[in-house]
Design an enzyme around this catalytic site. Sequence first.
Site, short mmCIF file in Angstrom:
data_model
loop_
_atom_site.label_atom_id
_atom_site.label_comp_id
_atom_site.label_asym_id
_atom_site.label_seq_id
_atom_site.Cartn_x
_atom_site.Cartn_y
_atom_site.Cartn_z
N ASP A 54 0.80 -1.23 0.00
CA ASP A 54 0.00 0.00 0.00
C ASP A 54 0.84 1.28 0.00
O ASP A 54 0.44 2.30 0.56
CB ASP A 54 -0.97 0.02 1.21
CG ASP A 54 -1.87 -1.21 1.22
OD1 ASP A 54 -2.24 -1.67 0.13
OD2 ASP A 54 -2.18 -1.70 2.32
N GLN A 83 2.01 -6.04 -3.18
CA GLN A 83 2.49 -6.15 -1.79
C GLN A 83 3.77 -5.32 -1.62
O GLN A 83 3.94 -4.34 -2.30
CB GLN A 83 2.70 -7.62 -1.36
CG GLN A 83 1.42 -8.43 -1.22
CD GLN A 83 0.84 -8.91 -2.53
OE1 GLN A 83 1.51 -9.57 -3.30
NE2 GLN A 83 -0.41 -8.59 -2.80
N GLY A 138 -4.61 -4.30 -3.73
CA GLY A 138 -5.59 -3.27 -4.06
C GLY A 138 -4.81 -2.04 -4.46
O GLY A 138 -4.15 -1.45 -3.62
N HIS A 139 -4.83 -1.70 -5.73
CA HIS A 139 -4.04 -0.57 -6.23
C HIS A 139 -4.99 0.56 -6.64
O HIS A 139 -5.80 0.38 -7.54
CB HIS A 139 -3.15 -1.02 -7.41
CG HIS A 139 -2.12 -2.02 -6.99
ND1 HIS A 139 -1.23 -2.60 -7.86
CD2 HIS A 139 -1.82 -2.54 -5.77
CE1 HIS A 139 -0.43 -3.43 -7.20
NE2 HIS A 139 -0.79 -3.41 -5.93
N LYS A 173 1.71 2.17 -5.12
CA LYS A 173 2.23 1.61 -6.38
C LYS A 173 1.30 1.93 -7.55
O LYS A 173 1.74 2.34 -8.62
CB LYS A 173 2.43 0.09 -6.25
CG LYS A 173 3.43 -0.32 -5.18
CD LYS A 173 3.49 -1.82 -5.01
CE LYS A 173 2.27 -2.41 -4.35
NZ LYS A 173 2.06 -2.02 -2.94
P1 GDP Z 1 -0.84 0.32 -3.53
O1 GDP Z 1 -1.40 -0.97 -3.06
O2 GDP Z 1 0.63 0.42 -3.29
O3 GDP Z 1 -1.21 0.66 -4.94
O4 GDP Z 1 -1.50 1.45 -2.60
P2 GDP Z 1 -3.06 1.55 -2.19
O5 GDP Z 1 -3.81 2.07 -3.35
O6 GDP Z 1 -3.54 0.31 -1.55
O7 GDP Z 1 -2.96 2.60 -1.02
C1 GDP Z 1 -2.44 3.88 -1.20
C2 GDP Z 1 -3.52 4.90 -0.83
O8 GDP Z 1 -2.95 6.18 -0.69
C3 GDP Z 1 -4.59 5.05 -1.89
O9 GDP Z 1 -5.81 5.40 -1.29
C4 GDP Z 1 -4.08 6.23 -2.74
O10 GDP Z 1 -5.11 6.92 -3.41
C5 GDP Z 1 -3.45 7.08 -1.68
N1 GDP Z 1 -2.27 7.86 -2.09
C6 GDP Z 1 -1.29 7.53 -2.96
N2 GDP Z 1 -0.33 8.48 -2.97
C7 GDP Z 1 -0.72 9.42 -2.08
C8 GDP Z 1 -0.14 10.66 -1.62
O11 GDP Z 1 0.96 11.06 -2.00
N3 GDP Z 1 -0.84 11.34 -0.66
C9 GDP Z 1 -2.04 10.92 -0.19
N4 GDP Z 1 -2.65 11.66 0.73
N5 GDP Z 1 -2.60 9.78 -0.61
C10 GDP Z 1 -1.95 9.04 -1.53
P1 IMO Z 2 -0.92 -4.21 -2.22
O1 IMO Z 2 -0.45 -4.73 -3.56
C1 IMO Z 2 -0.95 -4.65 2.11
C2 IMO Z 2 -0.93 -8.72 3.69
C3 IMO Z 2 -2.17 -9.18 4.41
C4 IMO Z 2 -1.57 -10.16 5.39
C5 IMO Z 2 -0.45 -10.81 4.57
C6 IMO Z 2 -0.85 -12.14 3.93
O2 IMO Z 2 -2.21 -3.50 -2.25
O3 IMO Z 2 0.19 -3.42 -1.58
P2 IMO Z 2 -2.40 -12.87 1.91
O4 IMO Z 2 -3.78 -12.46 1.53
O5 IMO Z 2 -1.38 -12.57 0.89
O6 IMO Z 2 -2.36 -14.27 2.40
O7 IMO Z 2 -2.05 -11.97 3.21
O8 IMO Z 2 -0.12 -9.88 3.57
N1 IMO Z 2 -1.17 -8.21 2.32
C7 IMO Z 2 -1.13 -6.92 1.99
N2 IMO Z 2 -0.96 -5.82 2.76
N3 IMO Z 2 -1.06 -4.52 0.77
C8 IMO Z 2 -1.20 -5.61 -0.01
O9 IMO Z 2 -1.16 -5.54 -1.37
C9 IMO Z 2 -1.28 -6.88 0.59
N4 IMO Z 2 -1.44 -8.14 0.13
C10 IMO Z 2 -1.35 -8.95 1.19
O10 IMO Z 2 -2.82 -8.11 5.05
O11 IMO Z 2 -0.98 -9.48 6.46
MG MG Z 3 -2.92 -1.68 -1.78
#
Ligand code: GDP
Ligand code: IMO
Ligand code: MG
Length: 421
Positions: A13, A222, A40-41, A16
């Site tokens: 998270d 991840q 979840g991206h 990415k």
């Molecule tokens: P990913 O899994 O690495 O793609 O990240 P996620 O989408 O799960 O989580 C990142 C969260 O932070 C999302 O809700 C984005 O919209 C938000 N986000 C990304 N970059 C920034 C930033 O620079 N500032 C803020 N406030 N939010 C951001």
């Molecule tokens: P993105 O790509 C954050 C965490 C889960 C758990 C562990 C194992 O959005 O960054 P799994 O379902 O793989 O068996 O879970 O890994 N986890 C993540 N945490 N971002 C993710 O993906 C994750 N994918 C798995 O919360 O601790």
């Molecule tokens: Mg994510």
Amino acid sequence: MKVDILLGLQWGDEGKGKIVDFLGKKYNLIGRFQGGPNAGHTIKFNGNTHVLHTIPSGIFQKKTKNLIGNGVVIDPIIFSKELEKLHEKNIVFEKNLFISRKAHLILPTHRYLDAASELEKGKKKVGSTLKGIGPTYMDKTGRNGLRIGDIESKDFKNKFQALSKKHNKILKKYYNYKNPNQKKDEAIWLKSINNLKKLNIVDGEYFINQNKENKVLAEGAQGTLLDVDFGSYPFVTSSNTVSASACIGLGVAPNKIKKVIGIFKAYCTRVGSGPFPTELNDKIGKRIQKDGHEFGSTTGRSRRCGWLDLPALKYATIINGVTDLVITKIDVLTNLSTIKICTHYEYSGKKIDYLPYELNNKKLKPIYKEFKGWGENISTETKFEQLPKNLKKYIQFLEKELNIPIKIVSVGPDRKETIYR
Ligand code: GDP
Ligand code: IMO
Ligand code: MG
């Protein structure tokens, strides 16, 4: 062909999705190389928010192709829903989305096995997203899995039933677990397979290597600290999330890799169980969680928050061979009077700056360096030079410590809220 890799340096998270989308048009192919719908991206632009689980984050760029690599595991039900959402928002994907024949399928019983395993572990549970990731990768390495290529074969249904039957035996005999919705789930699953059949199924490794002009960005899921070998085992995911995995998960040779773009948040978050040395169980942790909207994009669970962990970050840059850094969510720290970075740990009475084998919160005490905060709103800034002095000091300290340039500073969730240096 030239392949750059973008991946997370923390516990996932890191943002990415946002950055792959931002960089997307510089590449003609984006390839996801591991993980599955546990990811979840999130991508925001033109007032819309999109959350992708399996589909690469280059899908919003009209001229960029997107490949789901052999290293990815796919749940046809979740995948169909993703396609439906794109369709609803008039995003055209039919021509630009490709799936490798060698990617593995997540069956409903893989999900049940995940749930049963977590239930049995009780307090020691991993905190899995319960998407069936672990059991699917176990079947892959155990040589029992079903692959996308199998859906093209006439006896696919038999293969599916045989594997499902095997899982049922384990579920019943070992876990004493039964899911009342199995029949319904399996019927929907089989129906969803038809949606996959309509897409471009390719031999991913040929597809990616055939065009010598290809400029590829490999998209990780991840983060490094969730890697099955190098992460906080056993509180990890079941795939390799590090840069070496891009070669395996797409079928590209190591000598094609150019940049490794490592992305990290200005603080740390973690969903699920497991050690987290710099975790903040106080008002500041709550404040970061609220202002950073730190709730999982896949499960909605609240993310644990803490200060930036430099020994962990250094470790991640070494394992991945990071050449370029991206810092995100620096805006979330605005208005904090003091910002801390963990530079060392106290471990068994010694001051250390590396990650020990045992990442036990009780044995590992973070040692912090303090920085003065800033109060200016930075989300509309477009130039690094215009950022508050104290923020620049914070970033310059990190660059010096990590000895890698921070090329992108993200100051908000929107595509526009990005400073390229
Ligand atoms: P990913 O899994 O690495 O793609 O990240 P996620 O989408 O799960 O989580 C990142 C969260 O932070 C999302 O809700 C984005 O919209 C938000 N986000 C990304 N970059 C920034 C930033 O620079 N500032 C803020 N406030 N939010 C951001
Ligand atoms: P993105 O790509 C954050 C965490 C889960 C758990 C562990 C194992 O959005 O960054 P799994 O379902 O793989 O068996 O879970 O890994 N986890 C993540 N945490 N971002 C993710 O993906 C994750 N994918 C798995 O919360 O601790
Ligand atoms: Mg994510």
